[in-house]
Design an enzyme around this catalytic site. Structure first.
Site, PDB file in Angstrom:
ATOM      1  N   SER A   1      -9.656   1.723   2.972  1.00  0.00           N
ATOM      2  CA  SER A   1      -8.622   2.584   2.095  1.00  0.00           C
ATOM      3  C   SER A   1      -7.529   1.625   1.514  1.00  0.00           C
ATOM      4  CB  SER A   1      -7.899   3.723   2.955  1.00  0.00           C
ATOM      5  OG  SER A   1      -7.236   2.701   3.844  1.00  0.00           O
TER       6      SER A   1
ATOM      7  N   SER B   1      -9.645  -0.407   7.341  1.00  0.00           N
ATOM      8  CA  SER B   1      -9.225  -0.337   5.994  1.00  0.00           C
ATOM      9  C   SER B   1      -8.486  -1.732   5.557  1.00  0.00           C
ATOM     10  CB  SER B   1      -8.491   0.757   5.795  1.00  0.00           C
ATOM     11  OG  SER B   1      -9.044   1.987   5.683  1.00  0.00           O
TER      12      SER B   1
ATOM     13  N   LYS C   1       0.884  -1.242   0.022  1.00  0.00           N
ATOM     14  CA  LYS C   1       0.075  -0.082   0.027  1.00  0.00           C
ATOM     15  C   LYS C   1       0.834   1.276  -0.105  1.00  0.00           C
ATOM     16  CE  LYS C   1      -4.043   2.113   2.563  1.00  0.00           C
ATOM     17  NZ  LYS C   1      -4.778   1.933   3.968  1.00  0.00           N
TER      18      LYS C   1
HETATM   19  N1  GLN Z   1     -13.219   4.426   6.508  1.00  0.00           N
HETATM   20  C1  GLN Z   1     -12.480   5.038   7.900  1.00  0.00           C
HETATM   21  C2  GLN Z   1     -11.819   6.389   7.499  1.00  0.00           C
HETATM   22  O1  GLN Z   1     -12.059   6.858   6.374  1.00  0.00           O
HETATM   23  C3  GLN Z   1     -11.321   4.017   7.901  1.00  0.00           C
HETATM   24  C4  GLN Z   1     -10.119   4.329   7.027  1.00  0.00           C
HETATM   25  C5  GLN Z   1      -9.079   3.453   7.715  1.00  0.00           C
HETATM   26  O2  GLN Z   1      -9.073   2.453   8.189  1.00  0.00           O
HETATM   27  N2  GLN Z   1      -7.620   3.586   7.170  1.00  0.00           N
HETATM   28  O3  GLN Z   1     -11.289   6.806   8.185  1.00  0.00           O
END
Ligand code: GLN
Length: 510
Positions: free
Chosen positions: A157, A181, A82
């Site tokens: 994400s 995420s 990532k």
């Molecule tokens: N959807 C959550 C956010 O937007 C989690 C994102 C994540 O785990 N990086 O913060």
């Protein structure tokens, strides 16, 4: 187009490892095949950078180790990172214009450990900008597509990570989970992913979003493959102040997870009865609320029945603050983000505006131009909840509720159950662009994953079915464990995967 080895004969790390160690295939041949596949699937927009020269150099090093009989379980395995893990050689952008051309002088601990184990990186993966989002639509470099349906999001994400594994471009990918995420994109792309206990994996070199929540975790098809990856990635790191030295009495060293996993399997085998005899599965009533789509509820229910057939017993539990986890998380995470992202000031590194009159204008223009709308929104929210006069009402209050959420989970694990199971997401993957008018609609869909992150617990997602015929997209089952029980979670998931084949289904072959 050449044959994609990772989509056909070697679709698990275990299978490829045998072939590599038996010298039936070389790390170079595998890397070339993966690079070809990544090229052929460029339309998914899963990769932000591919550099065949860097990849082939790693493959050559892996082949040397394999030839010399010095391979680890991961030597020669094609993976990808990532783009929030800093990497020497490759750019690290966090999918932001702010870091569009940034190249780190060092590797993140996770990247270094996987490289040392002999993995071969195919490139850097798309994600939501600074890991903020649930659909990979917040990338400054365009959305990643779901390999099962190119009009759908892959989740976020870590959307590029899940999409690349699901499409067979790599056998594994790193992801990060701040509020879901790793689990959520794994669920929406029909692959497996695990977020370990907070502090198990080093955050050094992982671009910070919400530091008290951020935790790295791997994505792959099989739970057994996740074990190899997580075991290698984890371990105490003095360069991360929240890295754990000990885990539940044992040292936090690579190898711990495997010992726990094998221990759990041994206990299961020795019981003589059904493999999961007596395992108490807590099913939170709040996870089956009105917002849960019926096709997701049905798939999760069917998975629970399979666990029962393996000897587990089901216990109804309550996590009363499930819904409150949304406002709690969306106060704490932006608060931490606003502080973490203050370092991007146009002075030290990152985007700098071309025109400005003084220092203040340079910083404000650089930030306005460099950050996308969701990141700006989070910085605004975070700055507001931390400001004088609102700190007590929002930030402090959210921290109090966070403690109550921790206690709710502990209450369940102490008195009622060994693991908790439920859905990962309320629906299958939505269409790209669906929530464009209402950015907070995505926030609500995080309802089943946020509590776990706030509590710092380990949790995973494994494929457990597909949606209704109108939208037959993958569905994930969430398995949540008590602190440091990653090995047990993986062993339980592995049992499920021995009697189901959801994790082996591939887009285009269903
Ligand atoms: N959807 C959550 C956010 O937007 C989690 C994102 C994540 O785990 N990086 O913060």
């Amino acid at each position: 187009m050449s044959r994609n080895l990772l989509h056909t004969e070697f679709d698990s790390i275990a299978a490829l490892r045998n072939a590599l160690q038996g010298r039936k295939v070389s790390a170079r041949e595998v890397a070339v095949s993966a690079l070809d596949a990544a090229h052929a699937h460029a339309g998914l927009n899963a990769f932000l950078q591919i550099d065949p020269e860097l990849t082939l150099a790693q493959a050559q090093a892996a082949d040397k180790l394999l030839d010399a009989g010095q391979a680890t379980p991961l030597t020669g395995i094609p993976i990808a990172h990532k783009d929030v893990f800093v990497t020497q050689g490759w750019r690290t952008t966090a999918a932001s214009k702010m870091l569009g051309s940034y190249v780190s002088p060092f590797d993140a601990t996770v990247v270094g450990k996987l490289l040392q184990a002999g993995t071969v990186s195919i490139g850097k993966l798309n994600c939501d900008e600074f890991a903020m989002g649930s659909g990979n639509e917040n990338s400054a470099f365009g959305p990643t597509k779901n390999p099962w349906d190119h009009s759908a999001v892959p989740g976020g994400s870590s959307g590029g990570s899940a999409a690349a594994v699901a499409a067979g471009l790599v056998l594994a990918a790193t992801g990060t989970d701040t509020g879901g995420s790793v689990r959520q994109p794994a669920a929406l792309c029909g692959v497996s992913g695990i977020k370990p206990t907070y502090g198990t994996v080093s955050r050094y070199g992982m671009i910070a979003y919400g530091s008290s929540l951020d935790q790295a975790g791997p994505i792959a098809r099989h739970a057994r493959d996740l074990l190899d990856l997580l075991d290698t990635m984890s371990g105490f790191d003095p360069r991360d102040s929240t890295s754990l030295e000990t885990c539940d009495g044992a040292q936090n060293i690579p190898g711990r997870m495997r010992a726990d996993f094998e221990g759990a399997i041994k206990v299961q085998n020795a019981s003589g009865a059904l493999p999961l005899q007596g395992l108490r599965i807590g099913v939170p009533t709040e996870f089956f609320n009105a917002g849960l789509a019926s096709d997701v509820a049905d798939a999760v229910e069917a998975a629970l029945k399979i666990f029962e057939s393996l000897g587990a017993v089901r216990v109804s539990i309550s996590l009363p603050r499930t819904e409150l986890s949304i406002p709690t998380y969306y106060v704490i995470a932006p608060a931490e983000a606003s502080s973490n992202l203050s370092r991007y000031d146009g002075v030290r590194y990152g985007h700098r505006a071309a025109q400005y009159h003084d220092l203040a204008e340079m910083t404000s223009r650089s930030r306005t131009e460099g950050f996308g709308p969701e990141v700006l929104r989070r910085i605004m929210v975070g700055t507001y909840v931390l400001s004088h006069g609102y700190y007590d009402a929002y930030y402090l209050q959210a921290q109090r509720v966070r403690r109550m959420i921790v206690n709710d989970f502990q209450q369940a694990f102490t008195n009622q159950c060994d693991v908790i199971m439920g859905p990962v997401t309320p629906t299958v993957a939505k269409h790209i662009g669906d929530n464009r008018e209402d950015p907070t609609a995505d926030w609500l869909a995080d309802v089943y994953t946020l509590g776990v992150s706030l509590a710092g617990l380990p949790a995973m997602s494994i494929p457990c079915g597909f949606g209704s015929p109108a939208r037959p997209l993958p569905i994930g089952l969430q398995i949540i464990g008590n602190y440091f029980n990653e090995g047990q979670l993986l062993a339980i998931a592995d049992r499920f995967q021995q009697v189901t084949d959801w994790h082996q289904r591939k887009p285009g072959q269903q």
